[in-house]
Enzyme design. Structure first.
Site: not given
Length: 332
Positions: A11-12, A14, A157
């Protein structure tokens, strides 16, 4: 050597977290959903000058029990960052189910393995969706799930973070949540985040500049906040709203134009004209309802507990656009 588990390793945000952790001397175990992502992560880190000697991979699925308990074995810290991002109106289960159930699998494995700290990547989306507010938001605000105007992403979220707090408190597990606004900056893998990509493309597609503002923060600063929260015991039990600034679209477009992006919109449209046009074009009504509003965000916990003070995001605005240009998504 202390072990850290990072979910959603390709992920971006991560990727930046893994980079920092390896550079700080941690042993990192990260999960990816497909084996094809392993070489992508390895090659991207090496390309950025990071040794991958202390990096291991696990194939995990947010919707499958298999492998989670084993993956987190002996991990002192857990960064749960894997969660789907699909903006707009989609079926709620596409986002909510993997977000909530994936978080449950990760935190339950952390508890079972005696992890010391659980850090969840939440979002500003879990903060701003209240029915009534005066455009001011801070660490203690929560999106109202009864608000009919919120989208599935906000729901996912919010539910995932609420569930995290419920489980961690019951298990007496030290935990905290990171709630960034729109994150900008180049991707280490070359694949920009969905929200990053959609937002920048939408700005370039506008024929004019509406009187709107957007809150932004740089990806490097967001990753650093994760590690600071992980290492700081004072972060336990807290949420951390992250934002560098709230910027007018006119100013954001000006930054891009100065960087050579001449196809970015340059002319503002008067509010009264846009509101009138929105009477006949439904897709403009949401924009019209937000005209002239500027939100004020208070990042008190990040500043006072972590000592987090982000760098200017202006260069990251340009770097995000440049990366989209390099892969052919944008034209100058």
């Amino acid at each position: 050597m202390k072990k850290v588990f990072v979910s959603g390793g390709s992920g971006y945000i991560a990727m930046y977290c893994i980079k920092i952790l390896l550079q700080k001397g941690y042993y990192v175990i990260t999960s990816v959903r497909e084996s094809s992502k392993i070489d992508l992560v390895k090659n991207s880190l090496v390309k950025n000058g990071v040794s991958i000697d202390n990096l291991d991979f696990k194939i995990l699925d947010l919707l499958q029990d298999k492998g989670w308990d084993d993956a987190l074995k002996d991990c002192e810290f857990v960064l749960h960052m894997a969660s789907p991002v699909i903006p707009g109106k989609v079926h709620e289960d596409i986002l909510v189910k993997p977000a909530v159930e994936g978080m449950e699998r990760c935190i339950n494995a952390a508890i079972k393995n005696g992890a010391k700290k659980f850090v969840q990547t939440s979002s500003y989306a879990a903060i701003y969706g209240r029915k009534k507010h005066n455009n001011e938001h801070d660490d203690n605000d929560w999106t109202d799930l009864s608000n009919k105007k919120i989208m599935p992403y906000e729901i996912s979220k919010t539910k995932a973070e609420k569930k995290m707090w419920e489980i961690s408190k019951k298990a007496n597990l030290d935990a905290c949540a990171i709630n960034p606004v729109l994150v900008l900056g180049p991707s280490l893998t070359g694949v920009l985040s969905m929200s990053n990509r959609v937002t920048i493309k939408k700005i370039f597609s506008l024929p004019f500049i509406p009187d709107l503002s957007i809150s932004v923060v740089g990806v490097q600063d967001v990753a650093e906040a994760h590690i600071m929260a992980m290492e700081n015991e004072s972060s336990n039990g807290n949420r951390f709203l992250l934002s560098e600034k709230t910027i007018k679209l006119k100013d954001l477009c000006g930054i891009l134009f100065q960087a050579g992006f001449e196809k970015v919109p340059r002319f503002s449209i008067p509010n009264f004209l846009l509101k009138f046009t929105a009477l006949f074009i439904p897709s403009l009504r949401l924009i019209a309802s937000r005209l002239g509003s500027v939100e004020t965000l208070y990042t008190n916990n990040a500043n006072n507990i972590l000592g987090w003070y982000p760098k200017s995001v202006d260069s990251e605005i340009v770097n995000s656009a440049k990366q989209l240009y390099d892969v052919g998504i944008l034209k100058k």
